[in-house]
Write a protein that holds these residues in place. Sequence first.
Motif, PDB file in Angstrom:
ATOM      1  N   ILE B  22     -10.933  47.528 154.188  1.00 30.70           N
ATOM      2  CA  ILE B  22     -11.097  46.962 155.540  1.00 30.70           C
ATOM      3  C   ILE B  22     -12.574  46.624 155.736  1.00 30.70           C
ATOM      4  O   ILE B  22     -13.316  47.352 156.412  1.00 30.70           O
ATOM      5  N   PRO B  23     -13.020  45.513 155.140  1.00 33.24           N
ATOM      6  CA  PRO B  23     -14.453  45.217 155.164  1.00 33.24           C
ATOM      7  C   PRO B  23     -14.974  44.830 156.550  1.00 33.24           C
ATOM      8  O   PRO B  23     -16.190  44.795 156.758  1.00 33.24           O
ATOM      9  N   GLY B  24     -14.073  44.594 157.498  1.00 31.51           N
ATOM     10  CA  GLY B  24     -14.523  44.243 158.845  1.00 31.51           C
ATOM     11  C   GLY B  24     -15.201  45.399 159.572  1.00 31.51           C
ATOM     12  O   GLY B  24     -15.903  45.189 160.560  1.00 31.51           O
ATOM     13  N   PRO B 216      -1.740  36.884 143.063  1.00 31.44           N
ATOM     14  CA  PRO B 216      -2.371  35.671 143.596  1.00 31.44           C
ATOM     15  C   PRO B 216      -3.805  35.459 143.135  1.00 31.44           C
ATOM     16  O   PRO B 216      -4.300  34.331 143.154  1.00 31.44           O
ATOM     17  N   ASP B 217      -4.482  36.505 142.703  1.00 28.54           N
ATOM     18  CA  ASP B 217      -5.891  36.393 142.339  1.00 28.54           C
ATOM     19  C   ASP B 217      -6.246  37.600 141.473  1.00 28.54           C
ATOM     20  O   ASP B 217      -5.836  38.712 141.764  1.00 28.54           O
ATOM     21  N   GLY B 221      -6.354  40.043 144.609  1.00 30.86           N
ATOM     22  CA  GLY B 221      -4.925  39.871 144.793  1.00 30.86           C
ATOM     23  C   GLY B 221      -4.160  41.165 144.611  1.00 30.86           C
ATOM     24  O   GLY B 221      -2.998  41.146 144.197  1.00 30.86           O
ATOM     25  N   ARG B 222      -4.785  42.296 144.927  1.00 32.14           N
ATOM     26  CA  ARG B 222      -4.056  43.564 144.849  1.00 32.14           C
ATOM     27  C   ARG B 222      -3.101  43.676 146.023  1.00 32.14           C
ATOM     28  O   ARG B 222      -3.343  43.132 147.091  1.00 32.14           O
ATOM     29  N   GLU B 249      -6.844  57.779 147.603  1.00 33.37           N
ATOM     30  CA  GLU B 249      -7.632  56.705 148.202  1.00 33.37           C
ATOM     31  C   GLU B 249      -6.888  55.378 148.103  1.00 33.37           C
ATOM     32  O   GLU B 249      -6.347  55.049 147.049  1.00 33.37           O
ATOM     33  N   VAL B 250      -6.901  54.639 149.196  1.00 31.60           N
ATOM     34  CA  VAL B 250      -6.287  53.312 149.185  1.00 31.60           C
ATOM     35  C   VAL B 250      -7.400  52.276 149.029  1.00 31.60           C
ATOM     36  O   VAL B 250      -8.241  52.118 149.915  1.00 31.60           O
ATOM     37  N   GLU B 251      -7.386  51.628 147.874  1.00 30.73           N
ATOM     38  CA  GLU B 251      -8.432  50.645 147.571  1.00 30.73           C
ATOM     39  C   GLU B 251      -7.736  49.325 147.258  1.00 30.73           C
ATOM     40  O   GLU B 251      -7.174  49.137 146.190  1.00 30.73           O
ATOM     41  N   ILE B 252      -7.772  48.415 148.220  1.00 26.98           N
ATOM     42  CA  ILE B 252      -7.060  47.137 148.068  1.00 26.98           C
ATOM     43  C   ILE B 252      -8.002  45.979 148.357  1.00 26.98           C
ATOM     44  O   ILE B 252      -8.566  45.887 149.454  1.00 26.98           O
ATOM     45  N   PHE B 253      -8.173  45.131 147.366  1.00 25.22           N
ATOM     46  CA  PHE B 253      -8.911  43.893 147.569  1.00 25.22           C
ATOM     47  C   PHE B 253      -7.866  42.804 147.753  1.00 25.22           C
ATOM     48  O   PHE B 253      -7.209  42.410 146.797  1.00 25.22           O
ATOM     49  N   ASN B 254      -7.690  42.355 148.974  1.00 28.80           N
ATOM     50  CA  ASN B 254      -6.636  41.382 149.243  1.00 28.80           C
ATOM     51  C   ASN B 254      -6.995  40.573 150.481  1.00 28.80           C
ATOM     52  O   ASN B 254      -7.179  41.118 151.569  1.00 28.80           O
TER      53      ASN B 254
END
Lengths: 288, 288
Positions: B22-24, B216-217, B221-222, B249-254
Motif C-alpha cells: 500500500i504505497p499510498g 500481467p507483469d 503483477g503479483r 507478511e503480505v507483500e504484493i506489487f500490483n
Amino acid sequence: VNSESAEPAEALSRLSLNQATIPGWTVREAAEGSARAGLGWIGLWRDRVAETGLRASAAAVRDAGLGVSSLCRGGWFGAPDRAGLEARMEDNRRAVEEAAALGASCLVLVCGPAPDRDLERGRRVVSEGIAELVPYAAERGVRLAVEPLHPMYCGDRSVVVTLGQALAMAAQAGPGVGVAIDTYHVWWDPEVWAGVAAAAGRIIGFHVNDWLVPTPDMLNGRGLMGDGVIELRRLRRAVDAAGYQGPIEVEIFNRELWSLLPEQALALIAERYLAHVAEPAATSHLPR
Amino acid sequence: VNSESAEPAEALSRLSLNQATIPGWTVREAAEGSARAGLGWIGLWRDRVAETGLRASAAAVRDAGLGVSSLCRGGWFGAPDRAGLEARMEDNRRAVEEAAALGASCLVLVCGPAPDRDLERGRRVVSEGIAELVPYAAERGVRLAVEPLHPMYCGDRSVVVTLGQALAMAAQAGPGVGVAIDTYHVWWDPEVWAGVAAAAGRIIGFHVNDWLVPTPDMLNGRGLMGDGVIELRRLRRAVDAAGYQGPIEVEIFNRELWSLLPEQALALIAERYLAHVAEPAATSHLPR
C-alpha cells in the motif's frame, strides 16, 4: 578446402531453424530457405504443417535435404476431467502419427499444466499421460521429449520445471522417452550442470536462444543468442560432453525478430549461432 | 468471548502489512492503519523510512504497538568491481543499523545479481558478501534473511532462486542468517515441501501473495491471496509445521491493488488472509 575454419555448410550442419522463429515462412519456404543458408535441420509446428498439408510438408523437407529435429508439440495433459483428457490423448496420438510421417527426431511434450492448484497431482497426471502414450509412439518409432519449461510457466503450461524432474520422468517412462533441453528454460538452475551430465544418453533435443534483461514479454520476449545473459557456449559444450551429437535448434519467440524479413532473420540467427553457440573456428592457422 | 472463532484482533495478530503493498501510506499512516485494522506487524522499506526519518518511523511503529516483521532490503552484491561492491557493503551496513534501530525481525537480502554471465561466480560473490556482513549484523542483534527469488529474476536480481540454495547459503553463513520464504518465489519448486521441512529453525520470514494466470507483469503483477494458483494454506501449514510462529507478511506489487484507497486495500488483504492463509475458524460450534 579452407583448413582454418569449417566451411559454412559444415559449420551450420547441426543448426536447426524452429519455424516459430520465422513465422513469415510456410513449411516449404522455411525448408528451402534453411537449406539455402546451409542449415541441416528444421523444427516444425503442427499448425503450420496442417496448413501446408502433412504429405506436402514431409516432401518439402525431404526435397530440401533437411532432417526434422522436432515436431512441436504434444502433451497438454492438464484437462479438467477424464473426457477432456481423453480428447488430449487422442490429439497426442495424431501428433505421434504426424511426427512419424515427418520422420521427426522427437515429438516435444508440454508437460502440464496442472488441472487445479495441486501440482503434485498435476505431475502424476503428466506421468500417466506419458505412460499411456509410450507404446503408441514406440510402435511408430517416435521418441517423446519431456521438455522442462521455465518455472514462470508453471501456472499455465508445465508442471515440469527443472531438468532433474524431466529426467526422472523420462527415466520412469522408459527407453522411448528422453529430454529436450532449452537454454531459456534451464539456465537459472543451480543444478543445471549436474543435470546435463546426468542426462547423458537421454538428451534428444537441444534448443538455444537467450534470456534478455529486462525481459520484454513473458511469452514473446526471448532473445537472440548473444543478446542476453545465458552462458550458451558453455551449455552447448556440456550437452555435447554428455554425448549429444544431434541438431541444435533455434527457437525464439520475439516480436522484433518476427518483424525482420525472413532471409535477414535467418542470416542473423546463423551469425549468432556461430558467434555464441558453435565451437569457434580454429584461429591458430589463420594468415596474419 | 466468542468461542467459535478467534476475535478479529487475534485472528490478524500474525498478519503483517509490507508497506510496498500500500504505497499510498507513509510509514506513520501505514502503522496507524495496520494497528486500527488489528494487524500485529508491519514490514518496512528503507526508502519510505528515510522519507519519514528513522527515529520518527521507529516511534510511529512503537506508538502503534506493532512489531517490525522485516526491513527491505539489503544485499545487491553484484557490483561490476571491488569499488562498487565496497559501496554496496557500506550501504548494507547502514541497512543493518536501520534494522537495529527499528527492531526489525530481519533484514531481507536480495542475493544477486551476478556481475556477469557466470552465475557460479555470482553465487560466490553473494556468499562472501553475506559472510562479511554477518559479524556487523550480529553485533547489532540483526538477523539476515536470504530470500530466494523466483527464477525469472535470476538475470537481474538474485542468483539464489531455490529454497534449497538459500538454506545451504544460510547454513554456511552461521546462526545469524536465516531464510525468508515468499510463496510467490517458491511455489513452483518440486522440492518446496522438502525444503520447507528442512528449513526448520532457520525460517525468519514468511511472505504471502499469489501467482496470477496469466501474470500481467513480471515485476508488478503479483496477485492478492486467492486470485491465483498457489496452495497458500498448505504452504502456511508447512511453514508452521517447521516451527515458524512469526509474522506472516503480505507483500504484493500490483498496480490494481495500488489503485485502491489504502483502507479498502487493507480490508481486502485482511479478508483474503483469513479466507486463504489463516487456519479457518472452527465451524462445528457455530449456531445453525
